[in-house]
Motif scaffolding. Sequence first.
Motif, PDB file in Angstrom:
ATOM      1  N   ALA A 164     -12.108   8.045 -85.613  1.00  0.00           N
ATOM      2  CA  ALA A 164     -11.464   7.023 -86.831  1.00  0.00           C
ATOM      3  C   ALA A 164     -10.654   6.002 -86.248  1.00  0.00           C
ATOM      4  CB  ALA A 164     -10.838   7.969 -87.649  1.00  0.00           C
ATOM      5  N   THR A 165     -10.386   6.011 -84.961  1.00  0.00           N
ATOM      6  CA  THR A 165      -9.345   4.933 -84.386  1.00  0.00           C
ATOM      7  C   THR A 165      -9.740   4.407 -83.099  1.00  0.00           C
ATOM      8  OG1 THR A 165      -8.289   6.835 -83.084  1.00  0.00           O
ATOM      9  CG2 THR A 165      -7.209   6.113 -85.247  1.00  0.00           C
ATOM     10  N   ALA A 166      -9.771   5.125 -81.907  1.00  0.00           N
ATOM     11  CA  ALA A 166     -10.435   4.247 -80.818  1.00  0.00           C
ATOM     12  C   ALA A 166     -12.139   4.057 -81.020  1.00  0.00           C
ATOM     13  CB  ALA A 166     -10.214   5.329 -79.587  1.00  0.00           C
ATOM     14  N   GLY A 167     -12.640   5.104 -81.567  1.00  0.00           N
ATOM     15  CA  GLY A 167     -13.936   4.867 -81.964  1.00  0.00           C
ATOM     16  C   GLY A 167     -14.362   3.897 -82.895  1.00  0.00           C
ATOM     17  N   GLY A 168     -13.746   3.688 -83.986  1.00  0.00           N
ATOM     18  CA  GLY A 168     -13.945   2.403 -84.766  1.00  0.00           C
ATOM     19  C   GLY A 168     -13.827   1.045 -84.107  1.00  0.00           C
ATOM     20  N   ALA A 169     -12.777   1.207 -83.296  1.00  0.00           N
ATOM     21  CA  ALA A 169     -12.419   0.061 -82.579  1.00  0.00           C
ATOM     22  C   ALA A 169     -13.617  -0.215 -81.500  1.00  0.00           C
ATOM     23  CB  ALA A 169     -10.962   0.216 -81.734  1.00  0.00           C
ATOM     24  N   ALA A 170     -14.149   0.662 -80.745  1.00  0.00           N
ATOM     25  CA  ALA A 170     -15.225   0.465 -79.909  1.00  0.00           C
ATOM     26  C   ALA A 170     -16.382   0.075 -80.710  1.00  0.00           C
ATOM     27  CB  ALA A 170     -15.536   1.771 -79.208  1.00  0.00           C
ATOM     28  N   ALA A 171     -16.643   0.247 -81.785  1.00  0.00           N
ATOM     29  CA  ALA A 171     -18.042   0.060 -82.757  1.00  0.00           C
ATOM     30  C   ALA A 171     -17.783  -1.454 -83.180  1.00  0.00           C
ATOM     31  CB  ALA A 171     -18.037   1.232 -84.239  1.00  0.00           C
ATOM     32  N   LEU A 172     -16.501  -1.960 -83.320  1.00  0.00           N
ATOM     33  CA  LEU A 172     -16.589  -3.410 -83.473  1.00  0.00           C
ATOM     34  C   LEU A 172     -16.139  -4.122 -81.956  1.00  0.00           C
ATOM     35  CD1 LEU A 172     -13.962  -2.963 -86.667  1.00  0.00           C
ATOM     36  CD2 LEU A 172     -16.411  -3.529 -86.701  1.00  0.00           C
ATOM     37  N   ASP A 173     -16.253  -3.536 -81.127  1.00  0.00           N
ATOM     38  CA  ASP A 173     -16.184  -4.085 -79.762  1.00  0.00           C
ATOM     39  C   ASP A 173     -14.590  -4.778 -79.618  1.00  0.00           C
ATOM     40  OD1 ASP A 173     -16.975  -4.921 -77.361  1.00  0.00           O
ATOM     41  OD2 ASP A 173     -17.775  -6.777 -77.994  1.00  0.00           O
ATOM     42  N   ARG A 174     -13.783  -3.811 -80.051  1.00  0.00           N
ATOM     43  CA  ARG A 174     -12.428  -4.339 -80.079  1.00  0.00           C
ATOM     44  C   ARG A 174     -11.589  -3.546 -79.103  1.00  0.00           C
ATOM     45  NH1 ARG A 174     -10.567  -6.900 -84.997  1.00  0.00           N
ATOM     46  NH2 ARG A 174      -8.511  -6.938 -84.056  1.00  0.00           N
ATOM     47  N   ASP A 175     -10.784  -4.005 -78.247  1.00  0.00           N
ATOM     48  CA  ASP A 175      -9.872  -3.314 -77.295  1.00  0.00           C
ATOM     49  C   ASP A 175      -8.406  -3.375 -77.596  1.00  0.00           C
ATOM     50  OD1 ASP A 175      -9.206  -5.676 -76.315  1.00  0.00           O
ATOM     51  OD2 ASP A 175     -10.187  -5.400 -74.402  1.00  0.00           O
ATOM     52  N   ASP A 176      -8.254  -4.265 -78.748  1.00  0.00           N
ATOM     53  CA  ASP A 176      -6.693  -4.403 -78.961  1.00  0.00           C
ATOM     54  C   ASP A 176      -6.293  -3.602 -80.231  1.00  0.00           C
ATOM     55  OD1 ASP A 176      -8.579  -5.867 -80.966  1.00  0.00           O
ATOM     56  OD2 ASP A 176      -6.782  -7.298 -81.406  1.00  0.00           O
ATOM     57  N   VAL A 177      -6.986  -2.876 -80.901  1.00  0.00           N
ATOM     58  CA  VAL A 177      -7.025  -1.922 -82.043  1.00  0.00           C
ATOM     59  C   VAL A 177      -7.285  -0.589 -81.431  1.00  0.00           C
ATOM     60  CG1 VAL A 177      -6.790  -3.798 -83.584  1.00  0.00           C
ATOM     61  CG2 VAL A 177      -8.804  -2.639 -83.357  1.00  0.00           C
ATOM     62  N   GLY A 178      -7.005   0.587 -82.152  1.00  0.00           N
ATOM     63  CA  GLY A 178      -7.173   1.864 -82.100  1.00  0.00           C
ATOM     64  C   GLY A 178      -6.487   2.510 -81.049  1.00  0.00           C
ATOM     65  N   SER A 179      -5.448   2.058 -80.570  1.00  0.00           N
ATOM     66  CA  SER A 179      -4.861   2.707 -79.631  1.00  0.00           C
ATOM     67  C   SER A 179      -3.369   2.390 -79.827  1.00  0.00           C
ATOM     68  CB  SER A 179      -5.139   2.574 -78.277  1.00  0.00           C
ATOM     69  OG  SER A 179      -5.110   1.080 -77.753  1.00  0.00           O
ATOM     70  N   LEU A 180      -2.495   2.853 -79.127  1.00  0.00           N
ATOM     71  CA  LEU A 180      -0.998   2.420 -79.229  1.00  0.00           C
ATOM     72  C   LEU A 180      -0.486   2.378 -77.446  1.00  0.00           C
ATOM     73  CD1 LEU A 180       0.492   4.358 -82.003  1.00  0.00           C
ATOM     74  CD2 LEU A 180      -0.151   2.041 -82.040  1.00  0.00           C
ATOM     75  N   THR A 181      -0.985   1.411 -76.865  1.00  0.00           N
ATOM     76  CA  THR A 181      -0.920   1.252 -75.671  1.00  0.00           C
ATOM     77  C   THR A 181      -0.158  -0.059 -75.498  1.00  0.00           C
ATOM     78  OG1 THR A 181      -2.845   0.446 -75.106  1.00  0.00           O
ATOM     79  CG2 THR A 181      -2.502   2.716 -74.835  1.00  0.00           C
ATOM     80  N   PRO A 182       0.758  -0.385 -74.409  1.00  0.00           N
ATOM     81  CA  PRO A 182       1.111  -1.643 -74.189  1.00  0.00           C
ATOM     82  C   PRO A 182       0.089  -2.869 -74.068  1.00  0.00           C
ATOM     83  CG  PRO A 182       2.154  -0.141 -72.626  1.00  0.00           C
ATOM     84  CD  PRO A 182       0.956   0.764 -73.334  1.00  0.00           C
ATOM     85  N   GLY A 183       0.294  -3.672 -75.077  1.00  0.00           N
ATOM     86  CA  GLY A 183      -0.559  -4.721 -75.146  1.00  0.00           C
ATOM     87  C   GLY A 183      -1.400  -4.725 -76.570  1.00  0.00           C
ATOM     88  N   ALA A 184      -1.518  -3.504 -76.981  1.00  0.00           N
ATOM     89  CA  ALA A 184      -2.216  -3.364 -78.324  1.00  0.00           C
ATOM     90  C   ALA A 184      -1.600  -3.969 -79.380  1.00  0.00           C
ATOM     91  CB  ALA A 184      -2.605  -1.795 -78.503  1.00  0.00           C
ATOM     92  N   ARG A 185      -2.330  -4.182 -80.511  1.00  0.00           N
ATOM     93  CA  ARG A 185      -1.584  -4.305 -81.815  1.00  0.00           C
ATOM     94  C   ARG A 185      -0.601  -3.444 -82.303  1.00  0.00           C
ATOM     95  NH1 ARG A 185      -2.729  -8.368 -85.785  1.00  0.00           N
ATOM     96  NH2 ARG A 185      -2.621  -6.639 -87.132  1.00  0.00           N
TER      97      ARG A 185
END
Length: 388
Positions: free
Chosen positions: A333-354
Motif C-alpha cells: 500500500a506504500t512502496a508497492g503503490g509507488a512502484a505501480a506509478l513508477d515513482r521513487d519519491d513517495v512510498g518510503s521515508l528515506t532521505p530525499g523522499a517526499r
Amino acid sequence: MNSATTLVAGIGELVTNDPAHGGPLGILRDAALVIDGDRVAWTGPASAAPDADQRVDLAGRAVLPGFVDSHSHLVFAGDRAEEFAARMTGQPYSAGGIRTTVAATRAATDEELTANVARLVTEMRRQGTTTVEIKSGYGLSVIDEARSLAVARQFTDETTFLGAHVVPEGTDATSYVDLVTGPMLDAAAPHASWIDAFCETGAFDADQARTVLEAGQAAGLRGRLHANQLGPGPGVQLAAELGLTAVDHCTYLTGADVDALRDSGTIATLLPGVEFSTRHPYPDARQLIDAGVAVAIASDCNPGSCYTSSMPLCIALAVREMRMSPAEAVRAATAGGAAALDRDDVGSLTPGARADLVVLDAPSHVHLAYRPGVPLVAGVWLGGQPLS
C-alpha cells in the motif's frame, strides 16, 4: 539546510521501506526523522537525532509513509447504492452498471464533478492517502473524457485516460476504438500521464486493448491495464507482453499468468475492496508473492464495484482475505503503490523522499489489520506539512 527544519521525535516504530534497515518495511524503533522543506532529510534512532528549527513529539506512535493509492475512479456523478443493495441480495456484478454512471457524469457540470473529487480526496487524506491516481472513464465522449481528466488534474499529476472503459450505447466496439485512439486521445492526452483499458468480457478484447494501449504509448502516455477481474482472460499476459508498469485486479490467474508477471516485472495491483463489495473471490496474493511477483494494493474507489476510499480497510482485507502478512500489505500500500506509478519519491521515508507521513494512534503498523475499522490515523503530513 536552507529552509526551516522539523524534528519529528518520539516515534515508537518508523516504517521507512528502506531495505538497508532490514525486513520488508525497514523498521526503526525509538526513532526520529528530520524534515527539510517538503523532503525527508534524515532518519535514525532518536538518541542520534540532529538539531532542527522545531520539534514535534509523537509520544510513541507509529509512523508510516503516506499510502499510495494507484487505482481510483473519482470523477463521476451520482451513486449506485441500489445496484449495491441488489448485488448483496444475489444479483451478479457485471460491467454494464458503468453506463449508469456515464449518464450521470455527462449530465454534471465541471463544478459538480470537481466538488465530488475534492470531497473524496479529502476523505482519502484523512485516512492516510497522500498520493492518488485518478482515472477518467465515465465520460466516454471526446468532450466528457477530456473534461474529466482536466478535473482530475487539479488534484494529482497521476491521471489516467480510460476512454476504453466500456463501449457506450449507440456505437459498436470497432467504431468506438477508432474514436478512443483518434479524436478522444488527442483531446485527453494533454491532461493525462497514463492510458488504460478494461480488457474483459463485456468490455474490450485483447486486440482492442492492444490497439488502445499502443496508440496511447505513441502519444507519450504510459500504459496500465484492467484485467482478469471477472474471469480468466488474456489481459494479464498482454500487459506482461507490452511491458506495462502495472496490471490491475488480477483476480483470476493461471500459472502462465503468474509466470508472465514475474518474468516481465509488471506489477500486479490488487484491489481487495472490489471483492469485498462484489463477493467475488479474492486474488491469490500468496501465490503471487511466493512466485516473486511485485504486488501493490489500491482502493479502486468508484461508485459501482467498490465505493470505499479507505486504504486501511484494503490493508486489513489483504491480510485477512488474501493471506498477506501485515508487513506485506503495508508495503504493498506504500512502496508497492509507488512502484505501480513508477515513482521513487513517495512510498518510503528515506532521505530525499517526499515527507508524506501517516501517524497512527497505535504503536505498530500491525494495528491496521489487527484493529480493522478503527480510525487509527491520528495525523497526516503532506509534503512536510501536517494537515488539519
